[in-house]
Design a protein around this motif. Structure first.
Motif, mmCIF file in Angstrom:
data_model
loop_
_atom_site.group_PDB
_atom_site.id
_atom_site.type_symbol
_atom_site.label_atom_id
_atom_site.label_comp_id
_atom_site.label_asym_id
_atom_site.label_seq_id
_atom_site.Cartn_x
_atom_site.Cartn_y
_atom_site.Cartn_z
ATOM 1 N N ALA A 92 0.830 -1.206 0.000
ATOM 2 C CA ALA A 92 0.000 0.000 0.000
ATOM 3 C C ALA A 92 0.865 1.256 0.000
ATOM 4 C CB ALA A 92 -0.928 -0.006 1.213
ATOM 5 N N ASP A 93 1.958 1.234 0.751
ATOM 6 C CA ASP A 93 2.833 2.408 0.811
ATOM 7 C C ASP A 93 3.464 2.699 -0.544
ATOM 8 O OD1 ASP A 93 2.323 2.939 3.461
ATOM 9 O OD2 ASP A 93 4.029 1.780 4.210
ATOM 10 N N GLN A 94 3.776 1.655 -1.303
ATOM 11 C CA GLN A 94 4.348 1.873 -2.637
ATOM 12 C C GLN A 94 3.327 2.512 -3.566
ATOM 13 O OE1 GLN A 94 5.607 -2.163 -3.398
ATOM 14 N NE2 GLN A 94 7.768 -1.608 -3.256
ATOM 15 N N ILE A 95 2.092 2.066 -3.496
ATOM 16 C CA ILE A 95 1.035 2.651 -4.326
ATOM 17 C C ILE A 95 0.827 4.113 -3.958
ATOM 18 C CG2 ILE A 95 -1.439 2.557 -4.878
ATOM 19 C CD1 ILE A 95 -1.294 -0.478 -4.398
ATOM 20 N N ILE A 96 0.756 4.393 -2.668
ATOM 21 C CA ILE A 96 0.551 5.764 -2.204
ATOM 22 C C ILE A 96 1.721 6.648 -2.617
ATOM 23 C CG2 ILE A 96 0.379 7.193 -0.123
ATOM 24 C CD1 ILE A 96 -1.070 4.731 1.158
ATOM 25 N N SER A 97 2.935 6.121 -2.462
ATOM 26 C CA SER A 97 4.128 6.890 -2.844
ATOM 27 C C SER A 97 4.137 7.178 -4.339
ATOM 28 C CB SER A 97 5.391 6.119 -2.444
ATOM 29 O OG SER A 97 6.553 6.790 -2.863
ATOM 30 N N TYR A 98 3.738 6.210 -5.140
ATOM 31 C CA TYR A 98 3.706 6.402 -6.598
ATOM 32 C C TYR A 98 2.684 7.466 -6.979
ATOM 33 C CZ TYR A 98 3.536 5.232 -11.569
ATOM 34 O OH TYR A 98 3.597 5.300 -12.933
ATOM 35 N N LEU A 99 1.499 7.393 -6.399
ATOM 36 C CA LEU A 99 0.459 8.373 -6.699
ATOM 37 C C LEU A 99 0.885 9.771 -6.266
ATOM 38 C CD1 LEU A 99 -2.715 6.351 -5.633
ATOM 39 C CD2 LEU A 99 -1.963 6.857 -7.972
ATOM 40 N N HIS A 100 1.558 9.856 -5.130
ATOM 41 C CA HIS A 100 2.015 11.161 -4.634
ATOM 42 C C HIS A 100 3.093 11.742 -5.543
ATOM 43 C CE1 HIS A 100 4.046 14.093 -2.051
ATOM 44 N NE2 HIS A 100 2.911 14.175 -1.370
ATOM 45 N N ALA A 101 4.042 10.886 -5.962
ATOM 46 C CA ALA A 101 5.145 11.367 -6.802
ATOM 47 C C ALA A 101 4.666 11.828 -8.170
ATOM 48 C CB ALA A 101 6.186 10.258 -6.964
ATOM 49 N N HIS A 102 3.549 11.249 -8.670
ATOM 50 C CA HIS A 102 3.065 11.596 -10.011
ATOM 51 C C HIS A 102 1.759 12.373 -9.973
ATOM 52 C CE1 HIS A 102 5.737 8.084 -10.662
ATOM 53 N NE2 HIS A 102 6.121 8.784 -11.703
ATOM 54 N N ALA A 103 1.496 13.020 -8.853
ATOM 55 C CA ALA A 103 0.268 13.810 -8.741
ATOM 56 C C ALA A 103 0.284 14.981 -9.711
ATOM 57 C CB ALA A 103 0.099 14.309 -7.310
ATOM 58 N N HIS A 104 -0.879 15.344 -10.212
ATOM 59 C CA HIS A 104 -1.026 16.484 -11.119
ATOM 60 C C HIS A 104 -0.593 17.757 -10.402
ATOM 61 C CE1 HIS A 104 -2.909 19.361 -13.866
ATOM 62 N NE2 HIS A 104 -3.061 18.361 -14.727
ATOM 63 N N GLN A 105 0.049 18.641 -11.147
ATOM 64 C CA GLN A 105 0.567 19.862 -10.538
ATOM 65 C C GLN A 105 -0.543 20.727 -9.926
ATOM 66 O OE1 GLN A 105 3.747 20.895 -9.922
ATOM 67 N NE2 GLN A 105 4.212 18.785 -10.520
ATOM 68 N N GLN A 106 -1.749 20.628 -10.449
ATOM 69 C CA GLN A 106 -2.857 21.391 -9.869
ATOM 70 C C GLN A 106 -3.137 20.909 -8.447
ATOM 71 O OE1 GLN A 106 -4.288 24.048 -11.161
ATOM 72 N NE2 GLN A 106 -5.544 24.285 -9.322
ATOM 73 N N MET A 107 -3.049 19.599 -8.228
ATOM 74 C CA MET A 107 -3.234 19.059 -6.879
ATOM 75 C C MET A 107 -2.106 19.499 -5.949
ATOM 76 S SD MET A 107 -4.523 15.138 -7.595
ATOM 77 C CE MET A 107 -4.712 14.828 -5.842
ATOM 78 N N VAL A 108 -0.895 19.527 -6.478
ATOM 79 C CA VAL A 108 0.253 19.951 -5.670
ATOM 80 C C VAL A 108 0.117 21.424 -5.281
ATOM 81 C CG1 VAL A 108 2.761 20.247 -5.655
ATOM 82 C CG2 VAL A 108 1.756 18.236 -6.741
ATOM 83 N N ARG A 109 -0.278 22.269 -6.240
ATOM 84 C CA ARG A 109 -0.424 23.699 -5.944
ATOM 85 C C ARG A 109 -1.535 23.941 -4.931
ATOM 86 N NH1 ARG A 109 1.031 24.433 -11.536
ATOM 87 N NH2 ARG A 109 -1.140 24.236 -12.200
ATOM 88 N N GLU A 110 -2.643 23.229 -5.105
ATOM 89 C CA GLU A 110 -3.761 23.407 -4.175
ATOM 90 C C GLU A 110 -3.368 22.967 -2.763
ATOM 91 O OE1 GLU A 110 -8.409 21.931 -3.595
ATOM 92 O OE2 GLU A 110 -7.367 21.607 -5.493
ATOM 93 N N ALA A 111 -2.612 21.889 -2.666
ATOM 94 C CA ALA A 111 -2.163 21.425 -1.356
ATOM 95 C C ALA A 111 -1.211 22.421 -0.714
ATOM 96 C CB ALA A 111 -1.482 20.062 -1.492
ATOM 97 N N THR A 112 -0.368 23.063 -1.544
ATOM 98 C CA THR A 112 0.565 24.064 -1.030
ATOM 99 C C THR A 112 -0.171 25.280 -0.484
ATOM 100 O OG1 THR A 112 2.236 23.337 -2.643
ATOM 101 C CG2 THR A 112 2.557 25.484 -1.609
ATOM 102 N N VAL A 113 -1.214 25.705 -1.207
ATOM 103 C CA VAL A 113 -1.969 26.895 -0.800
ATOM 104 C C VAL A 113 -2.805 26.631 0.448
ATOM 105 C CG1 VAL A 113 -3.809 28.487 -1.491
ATOM 106 C CG2 VAL A 113 -2.022 27.863 -3.130
ATOM 107 N N THR A 114 -3.458 25.482 0.493
ATOM 108 C CA THR A 114 -4.384 25.187 1.595
ATOM 109 C C THR A 114 -3.708 24.521 2.789
ATOM 110 O OG1 THR A 114 -4.951 23.027 0.626
ATOM 111 C CG2 THR A 114 -6.283 24.941 -0.034
ATOM 112 N N GLY A 115 -2.490 24.016 2.578
ATOM 113 C CA GLY A 115 -1.810 23.322 3.659
ATOM 114 C C GLY A 115 -2.334 21.926 3.909
#
Length: 501
Positions: A397-420
């Motif tokens: 499960a950790d490998q799947i989660i890590s893979y999804l996190h590493a290849h997340a869309h930049q819009q998701m990354v930006r939104e997470a940065t703004v909202t914390g």
């Protein structure tokens, strides 16, 4: 430390002291291990002791490890890590004299030479004085490395029998295929269309980040050299050469005549892996990004060839994105690169992957139920059955989660940065782990059982030390038994304790 660094650390810890003395003769090796394999506090200790002429009292280190930061336990784990790499020597415990520490002679000399710019000629490579083909630039080397590495990954994915996953792919050299077979990443299966099939280790390999994948293959290469008596290669010299490559400059041509004959014989294998570009009829070689990031915390193929890397403007300037000097989007001639790529995950477990790579689509299919495919996107859903199938393949499960996190869309990354907030929806992350727990009622841990101690004091001292350095898994004080994940440092501690007594 990255997963690739962790793999290398585990390999290094198994080497004997004589191997480390040979490795540290190269300033490039000493510098690479200092920069990338040591924690912050370990570096502080090494810097503080590097130019000390006399041993340093162990108790004096306590000032660098305040109680609120972990205190003695953190100190002992840091010292244990340095001792496992043969960087630090600790005197045996004694009733009459306080314990002292000092840097081992071989590492001290190698690191001092690296800091002072000394060492033999060619310690950090010799740039070529010959004319360089102007077409061989960084962009060319990145494309070359991407092609070589994608051929290897396509070969592994193609063993899944995914239709179209190998279109336009020539495949790796026969020597690389044999290495994948020897490393049990794939196995021969005459009943399949391709004649090979992926193993559980192969599934794990596919979901690793790129540096970990590279080190997985390189460590298999080193082990193969150890077992092949007629290979003419020395695994310690090979490892030292890899450390040297990691210190070279991307885009610079280096002179092959400055290498020993043994190292020149290594170049064809490194060419097959995509770590080296070797133009024909020249005495030059070019390290690719796969080589120069070997001991880096950055992921080489995240910037070189990941099909999920976003190429749009990124105000935060994060790696893997392109921005102009004025802050706006940088111009790119390739129209296909103007659209952001990556994975979008919704709280209802739906996945939208903006990619055109058959390789990435095949990887997603390992743990996701894909429903629709469009010219630039595939959509699917994480389901209980798809996750359980992945777990059956040996994927965690950790490998799947890590893979999804590493290849997340930049819009998701930006939104997470703004909202914390986290990049991935917490409900999805928790559910993936819960689906794994349904299949794993019992967890196994590889390690060593310690018993039959000579005295209660010996048991107490050794089990306490195992807990301090973080290798204790379980203990039973009544029966005087304990289980540890590693034994090398405990063995050395027990020997030094008996010697002190």
């Amino acid at each position: 430390m990255s997963l690739g660094g962790q793999q290398l650390l585990e390999y290094l810890e198994k080497l004997p002291g004589t191997a480390f003395r040979r490795l540290y003769q190269s300033p490039a090796t000493a510098l690479a291990i200092f920069r990338r394999m040591l924690s912050y506090h370990a570096k502080v200790i090494v810097r503080g002791l590097l130019y000390m002429p006399d041993p340093f009292p162990l108790t004096s280190l306590d000032i660098w490890f305040p109680p609120e930061g972990g205190g003695k336990i953190h100190r002992d784990r840091t010292i244990a890590a340095l001792r496992s790499l043969h960087i630090l020597q600790v005197s045996p415990p004694s009733k009459d004299r306080t314990q002292e520490i000092q840097i081992t002679t071989s590492f001290k000399k190698g690191l001092q030479l690296a800091f002072e710019g000394g060492g033999e000629d060619g310690s950090f490579g010799v740039p070529s004085s010959l004319p360089v083909d102007p077409s061989i630039d960084i962009a060319y080397l990145d494309k070359y490395a991407r092609k070589k590495w994608d051929d290897i990954l396509h070969y592994v994915v193609n063993s899944l029998g995914v239709h179209g996953s190998s279109e336009g792919v020539s495949g790796p050299k026969a020597s690389v295929k044999e290495l994948l077979l020897a490393g049990r990443l794939v196995e021969r299966r005459p009943d399949t269309r391709t004649g090979i099939g992926i193993t559980q280790a192969g599934f794990t390999f596919l979901l690793q980040e790129s540096n970990a994948q590279v080190w997985t293959l390189l460590l298999l290469w080193l082990e193969a050299a150890d077992h092949a008596a007629d290979s003419g290669m020395d695994s310690i010299d090979m490892l030292s050469f890899l450390f040297m490559l990691s210190s070279l400059e991307l885009g610079t041509a280096y002179d092959t005549s400055a290498l020993t004959e043994t190292r020149r014989n290594m170049l064809p294998s490194l060419v097959d892996f995509g770590l080296i570009y070797f133009p024909r009829d020249t005495r030059q070689f070019f390290p690719t990004r796969l080589a120069t990031t070997l001991t880096s915390t950055a992921s080489a193929l995240r910037t070189v060839s990941s099909a999920f890397t976003a190429a749009t403007a990124n105000p935060s300037g994060e790696p893997g994105t392109t921005t102009s000097t004025s802050g706006g989007p940088a111009a790119t001639p390739d129209k296909t690169q103007t659209a952001a790529k990556g994975i979008i995950i919704e709280t209802n477990y739906r996945i939208y992957a903006y990619t055109t790579s058959p390789l990435q689509i095949a990887v997603l299919a390992l743990f996701c139920q894909l429903n629709m495919r469009f010219p630039n996107m595939v959509s699917g859903r994480l389901t209980r059955d798809s996750i359980r199938q992945a777990i059956g393949f040996g994927i965690t499960a950790d490998q799947i989660i890590s893979y999804l996190h590493a290849h997340a869309h930049q819009q998701m990354v930006r939104e997470a940065t703004v909202t914390g907030k986290p990049v991935l929806p917490p409900t999805v992350v928790d559910q993936i782990r819960l689906w794994q727990l349904e299949n794993e009622r019992m967890q196994t841990t590889a390690g060593f059982l310690f018993k039959d101690f000579e005295s209660t004091e010996e048991y107490a001292a050794l089990s306490r030390y195992a807990e301090e350095i973080g290798v204790l898994v379980w203990k039973n004080d009544k029966r005087q038994l304990f289980f540890a994940s590693k034994h090398e440092q405990l063995r050395d501690y027990l020997k030094s304790r008996k010697k002190g007594e």
